[in-house]
Design a protein around this motif. Structure first.
Motif, PDB file in Angstrom:
ATOM      1  N   GLN A 164       0.738 -13.792 -11.745  1.00  0.00           N
ATOM      2  CA  GLN A 164      -0.034 -12.584 -12.022  1.00  0.00           C
ATOM      3  C   GLN A 164      -1.340 -12.558 -11.234  1.00  0.00           C
ATOM      4  N   ILE A 165      -1.986 -13.711 -11.117  1.00  0.00           N
ATOM      5  CA  ILE A 165      -3.265 -13.771 -10.408  1.00  0.00           C
ATOM      6  C   ILE A 165      -3.080 -13.383  -8.948  1.00  0.00           C
ATOM      7  N   PHE A 166      -2.067 -13.939  -8.307  1.00  0.00           N
ATOM      8  CA  PHE A 166      -1.762 -13.621  -6.910  1.00  0.00           C
ATOM      9  C   PHE A 166      -1.552 -12.120  -6.731  1.00  0.00           C
ATOM     10  N   MET A 167      -0.765 -11.516  -7.622  1.00  0.00           N
ATOM     11  CA  MET A 167      -0.459 -10.094  -7.491  1.00  0.00           C
ATOM     12  C   MET A 167      -1.699  -9.241  -7.701  1.00  0.00           C
ATOM     13  N   GLN A 168      -2.566  -9.619  -8.640  1.00  0.00           N
ATOM     14  CA  GLN A 168      -3.789  -8.848  -8.857  1.00  0.00           C
ATOM     15  C   GLN A 168      -4.721  -8.960  -7.655  1.00  0.00           C
ATOM     16  N   TYR A 169      -4.816 -10.153  -7.100  1.00  0.00           N
ATOM     17  CA  TYR A 169      -5.606 -10.319  -5.876  1.00  0.00           C
ATOM     18  C   TYR A 169      -5.078  -9.409  -4.769  1.00  0.00           C
ATOM     19  N   LEU A 170      -3.772  -9.426  -4.584  1.00  0.00           N
ATOM     20  CA  LEU A 170      -3.160  -8.672  -3.494  1.00  0.00           C
ATOM     21  C   LEU A 170      -3.344  -7.165  -3.675  1.00  0.00           C
ATOM     22  N   VAL A 171      -3.068  -6.671  -4.871  1.00  0.00           N
ATOM     23  CA  VAL A 171      -3.171  -5.226  -5.118  1.00  0.00           C
ATOM     24  C   VAL A 171      -4.630  -4.771  -5.026  1.00  0.00           C
ATOM     25  N   GLY A 172      -5.552  -5.569  -5.568  1.00  0.00           N
ATOM     26  CA  GLY A 172      -6.966  -5.213  -5.477  1.00  0.00           C
ATOM     27  C   GLY A 172      -7.438  -5.098  -4.046  1.00  0.00           C
ATOM     28  N   ALA A 173      -6.999  -6.029  -3.210  1.00  0.00           N
ATOM     29  CA  ALA A 173      -7.383  -6.008  -1.797  1.00  0.00           C
ATOM     30  C   ALA A 173      -6.767  -4.824  -1.073  1.00  0.00           C
ATOM     31  N   LEU A 174      -5.487  -4.564  -1.326  1.00  0.00           N
ATOM     32  CA  LEU A 174      -4.801  -3.466  -0.637  1.00  0.00           C
ATOM     33  C   LEU A 174      -5.385  -2.108  -1.021  1.00  0.00           C
ATOM     34  N   ASP A 175      -5.709  -1.935  -2.303  1.00  0.00           N
ATOM     35  CA  ASP A 175      -6.284  -0.659  -2.743  1.00  0.00           C
ATOM     36  C   ASP A 175      -7.648  -0.415  -2.105  1.00  0.00           C
ATOM     37  N   LYS A 176      -8.480  -1.459  -2.043  1.00  0.00           N
ATOM     38  CA  LYS A 176      -9.806  -1.299  -1.439  1.00  0.00           C
ATOM     39  C   LYS A 176      -9.686  -1.075   0.069  1.00  0.00           C
ATOM     40  N   ALA A 177      -8.756  -1.763   0.722  1.00  0.00           N
ATOM     41  CA  ALA A 177      -8.557  -1.578   2.162  1.00  0.00           C
ATOM     42  C   ALA A 177      -8.137  -0.137   2.473  1.00  0.00           C
ATOM     43  N   LYS A 178      -7.273   0.409   1.610  1.00  0.00           N
ATOM     44  CA  LYS A 178      -6.846   1.801   1.798  1.00  0.00           C
ATOM     45  C   LYS A 178      -8.030   2.744   1.645  1.00  0.00           C
ATOM     46  N   GLU A 179      -8.865   2.465   0.654  1.00  0.00           N
ATOM     47  CA  GLU A 179     -10.058   3.293   0.429  1.00  0.00           C
ATOM     48  C   GLU A 179     -11.010   3.250   1.623  1.00  0.00           C
ATOM     49  N   LEU A 180     -11.146   2.062   2.231  1.00  0.00           N
ATOM     50  CA  LEU A 180     -12.059   1.881   3.367  1.00  0.00           C
ATOM     51  C   LEU A 180     -11.412   2.227   4.705  1.00  0.00           C
ATOM     52  N   ASN A 181     -10.109   2.542   4.667  1.00  0.00           N
ATOM     53  CA  ASN A 181      -9.356   2.871   5.874  1.00  0.00           C
ATOM     54  C   ASN A 181      -9.357   1.714   6.881  1.00  0.00           C
TER      55      ASN A 181
END
Length: 329
Positions: A77-94
């Motif tokens: 679960q920790i790995f997946m939360q790290y990954l999704v959090g990073a991907l969502d912020k990267a999308k926001e920052l383009n």
């Protein structure tokens, strides 16, 4: 711009030898490899493929260096939360991110990782859970070629930001609550990996608590493994009043050992993973918002890539009990 021919001449080797070193060929002696690498540094040579990446519009990728937990069959679960959090912020920052697993860079020197990252247009790196034994990654950070954010490893420099909860205080808080709730005096503390920064910080919190409350404590390594913690509890928990664990997986292992021995001891964990709600007995734990930590890490590395200065970021934590009814949908 310096050419490969000039590097070869400076190192006193053939052009083909320089090419072999750049491409990681194995049949080059360490002495020759060092000559070439020294020449590359002294002349500030940039291979054509990397130079093209540096000048391209795509330069500015962020690498996420993280590893899923392979010590349990449960979903990490920790790995997946790290990954999704990073991907969502990267999308926001383009910005574009690439995921780098440790196996992909195993055996590589810091120089080889640098060339590999630059050839992939990477200029920022987020490193999750780096241990004290990760000398290559530590060297990569010290050289400051990349903007770096390290999660849970207390390293800060001009191009490196450290982000974490207050590990020492969090361990102190959850253990204190558990100890005082049941008026415990004899503590079995199951720590994480010996080479872990968080292990060191959490143990420091426990030692402070032992001193403050006049407790006795036995420390054993659990290596963040459910099975190892179970075996430790089977061997030592009977003669202790409380079992404090440096992760939830270890707390689950310890609690199941106590159930099998048909004895009760309060147990607390650390991390706040959903699996804690399925154990059957509620345990205190520390909740970290891994999604927010990772999202903030990407935001911080993006700021560093745009001229920001490295610093420390302390994220919030809280003491919770995971109840089954609160986690089911």
């Amino acid at each position: 711009m310096v050419s490969i021919k000039e590097v070869a001449k400076h190192a006193g080797v053939a052009i083909s030898t320089v090419s072999k070193v750049l491409n990681g060929y194995p049949n080059v002696s360490e002495e020759t490899k060092k000559k070439v690498q020294d020449a590359i540094k002294e002349l500030n040579y940039i291979p054509n493929s990397i130079a093209a990446a540096l000048s391209s519009k795509q330069f500015g990728r962020i690498a996420l260096v993280l590893d899923p937990n392979r010590q349990t069959q449960a979903i990490d679960q920790i790995f997946m939360q790290y990954l999704v959090g990073a991907l969502d912020k990267a999308k926001e920052l383009n910005v574009e991110v690439v995921t780098i697993f440790p196996s992909m860079i195993a055996g590589m020197t810091a120089e080889e990782i640098t060339r590999s990252f630059l050839s992939q247009s990477i200029s920022g790196v987020v490193i999750y859970g780096m241990s004290k034994e990760d000398k290559v990654l530590q060297k990569l950070i010290r050289e400051k070629q990349f903007a770096c954010v390290v999660v849970d490893a207390p390293i800060v420099n001009a191009r490196t930001t450290y982000i974490s909860i207050d590990q020492e205080q969090a361990q102190y808080d959850v253990a204190k609550k558990t100890v005082l709730d049941d008026n415990c005096k004899r503590v079995l503390y199951i720590a994480g990996r010996r080479d872990g920064y968080v292990t060191e910080q959490r143990l420091k919190g426990m030692r402070r608590l032992v001193k403050d409350l006049d407790l006795t404590m036995m420390v054993r390594q659990g290596d963040f493994s459910e099975l190892t913690a179970r075996n430790v509890a089977l061997k030592y928990a009977k003669n202790k009043d409380v079992v404090v664990c440096a992760s939830d997986l270890m707390a689950i292992g310890a609690m199941n050992a106590l159930i099998d021995m048909d004895i009760f001891r309060p147990v607390c964990g650390f991390d706040g993973i959903t699996l804690m709600g399925y154990v059957g007995k509620q345990m205190n734990t520390i909740r970290q918002d891994f999604y927010s930590i990772s999202s903030r890490a990407v935001e911080e590395v993006h700021q560093l890539m745009n001229g920001g200065e490295g610093h420390q970021v302390v994220m919030p934590h809280s003491i919770v009990k995971m109840y089954y009814k609160d986690i089911i949908c």
